[in-house]
Scaffold this active site. Structure first.
Site, PDB file in Angstrom:
ATOM      1  N   GLY A  45       0.850  -1.188   0.000  1.00  0.00           N
ATOM      2  CA  GLY A  45       0.000   0.000   0.000  1.00  0.00           C
ATOM      3  C   GLY A  45       0.879   1.229   0.000  1.00  0.00           C
ATOM      4  CD  GLN A  50       3.126   6.038   3.052  1.00  0.00           C
ATOM      5  OE1 GLN A  50       2.201   5.464   2.472  1.00  0.00           O
ATOM      6  NE2 GLN A  50       4.061   5.398   3.718  1.00  0.00           N
ATOM      7  CB  CYS A  92       4.797   2.659   8.202  1.00  0.00           C
ATOM      8  SG  CYS A  92       4.286   4.129   7.308  1.00  0.00           S
ATOM      9  CG  LEU A  93       6.406   1.199   2.315  1.00  0.00           C
ATOM     10  CD1 LEU A  93       5.850   1.333   0.923  1.00  0.00           C
ATOM     11  CD2 LEU A  93       7.521   0.168   2.373  1.00  0.00           C
ATOM     12  CG  HIS A 134      -1.058   1.419   7.293  1.00  0.00           C
ATOM     13  ND1 HIS A 134      -0.236   1.099   8.340  1.00  0.00           N
ATOM     14  CD2 HIS A 134      -0.313   2.205   6.462  1.00  0.00           C
ATOM     15  CE1 HIS A 134       0.954   1.682   8.155  1.00  0.00           C
ATOM     16  NE2 HIS A 134       0.928   2.345   7.021  1.00  0.00           N
ATOM     17  CD  GLU A 135      -1.453   2.495   2.593  1.00  0.00           C
ATOM     18  OE1 GLU A 135      -0.739   1.517   2.842  1.00  0.00           O
ATOM     19  OE2 GLU A 135      -1.011   3.664   2.594  1.00  0.00           O
ATOM     20  CG  HIS A 138      -0.149   6.938   5.553  1.00  0.00           C
ATOM     21  ND1 HIS A 138       0.915   7.476   6.214  1.00  0.00           N
ATOM     22  CD2 HIS A 138       0.145   5.624   5.378  1.00  0.00           C
ATOM     23  CE1 HIS A 138       1.816   6.523   6.458  1.00  0.00           C
ATOM     24  NE2 HIS A 138       1.376   5.391   5.954  1.00  0.00           N
TER      25      HIS A 138
HETATM   26  O1  K2U Z   1       1.495   2.670   3.921  1.00  0.00           O
HETATM   27  C1  K2U Z   1       2.592   2.110   3.961  1.00  0.00           C
HETATM   28  O2  K2U Z   1       3.557   2.551   4.583  1.00  0.00           O
HETATM   29  C2  K2U Z   1       2.746   0.756   3.282  1.00  0.00           C
HETATM   30  C3  K2U Z   1       2.448  -0.263   4.345  1.00  0.00           C
HETATM   31  C4  K2U Z   1       1.049  -0.742   4.174  1.00  0.00           C
HETATM   32  C5  K2U Z   1       0.678  -1.718   5.249  1.00  0.00           C
HETATM   33  C6  K2U Z   1       1.160  -1.605   6.553  1.00  0.00           C
HETATM   34  C7  K2U Z   1       0.767  -2.545   7.515  1.00  0.00           C
HETATM   35  C8  K2U Z   1      -0.102  -3.563   7.181  1.00  0.00           C
HETATM   36  C9  K2U Z   1      -0.573  -3.650   5.891  1.00  0.00           C
HETATM   37  C10 K2U Z   1      -0.178  -2.729   4.935  1.00  0.00           C
HETATM   38  C11 K2U Z   1       3.458  -1.397   4.343  1.00  0.00           C
HETATM   39  O3  K2U Z   1       4.719  -0.948   4.684  1.00  0.00           O
HETATM   40  S1  K2U Z   1       3.648  -2.253   2.880  1.00  0.00           S
HETATM   41  C12 K2U Z   1       4.865  -3.397   3.510  1.00  0.00           C
HETATM   42  C13 K2U Z   1       4.154  -4.612   4.022  1.00  0.00           C
HETATM   43  C14 K2U Z   1       4.169  -5.710   3.193  1.00  0.00           C
HETATM   44  C15 K2U Z   1       3.476  -6.846   3.579  1.00  0.00           C
HETATM   45  C16 K2U Z   1       2.770  -6.872   4.778  1.00  0.00           C
HETATM   46  C17 K2U Z   1       2.754  -5.761   5.607  1.00  0.00           C
HETATM   47  C18 K2U Z   1       3.468  -4.612   5.227  1.00  0.00           C
HETATM   48 ZN    ZN Z   2       2.374   3.576   6.194  1.00  0.00          ZN
END
Ligand code: K2U
Ligand code: ZN
Length: 173
Positions: A45, A50, A92-93, A134-135, A138
């Site tokens: 996501g 971001q 979170c990225l 989560h998105e 943001h």
């Molecule tokens: O929004 C973001 O920073 C991307 C997030 C999205 C996300 C966070 C937690 C749980 C689900 C989605 C992630 O960093 S994407 C990396 C990731 C990959 C697989 C599973 C969980 C997180």
């Molecule tokens: Zn995030």
């Protein structure tokens, strides 16, 4: 094109984003760049703030194995959330290499406008439900660490400040 992902702490990650009035060429390019940036990270996501764009746009693709299912959601809104909660080790990225168990409603109904300008509505479950919440957080300037206690949140913030100082010294950000 791949865009730089902002690292916490950054004021742009705490500001609420503006609704999108229409699907313009700029929005189409932004959505395409965000998907490319998300896949490259890799992530499942990504929200526009971001990459420094204060607009209410998120992209997602939570498919692990199987054909990708890229989605772009403009002005997404949760209109219903289950009582039942599910917990997930979230990352979170914008807060690299930090994880914490976060509880959220296990399913949510979301309405949004898609890139053709059509209104959509869907019930998300499982990892998609966690990701879309989560998105959307943001877009409201909320990070998963805001659900933690003040000490844990401060520890993570201090680690990110150190990381940003090191990146600045090495000139790679
Ligand atoms: O929004 C973001 O920073 C991307 C997030 C999205 C996300 C966070 C937690 C749980 C689900 C989605 C992630 O960093 S994407 C990396 C990731 C990959 C697989 C599973 C969980 C997180
Ligand atoms: Zn995030």
């Amino acid at each position: 094109m791949i865009r730089d992902i902002l690292i916490h702490p950054d004021p742009r990650l705490k500001k609420p984003c503006e609704p999108i009035a229409a699907v313009t060429a700029e929005i189409l390019t932004l959505a395409s760049d965000m998907l490319e940036t998300m896949y490259e990270a890799p992530g499942i996501g990504l929200a526009a703030p971001q990459v420094g764009v204060m607009k209410r746009l998120i992209v997602m693709d939570c498919i692990k194995d199987g054909p990708p299912e890229p989605m772009a959601l403009l002005n997404p809104q949760v209109t219903w959330a289950s009582e039942d909660l599910a917990s997930y080790e979230e990352g979170c990225l914008s807060i690299p290499d930090q994880y914490a168990e976060i509880k959220r409603p296990s399913s949510v109904k979301v309405t949004w406008m898609d890139l053709t300008g059509a209104l959509q509505e869907r019930i998300f479950e499982g990892l998609w439900a966690t990701c879309v919440q989560h998105e959307i957080d943001h877009l409201d300037g909320k990070l998963f660490i805001d659900y933690l206690g003040p000490l844990k949140r401060q520890m993570i913030t201090r680690k990110m400040e150190k990381l940003k100082r090191e990146l600045a010294r090495s000139g790679s950000n």
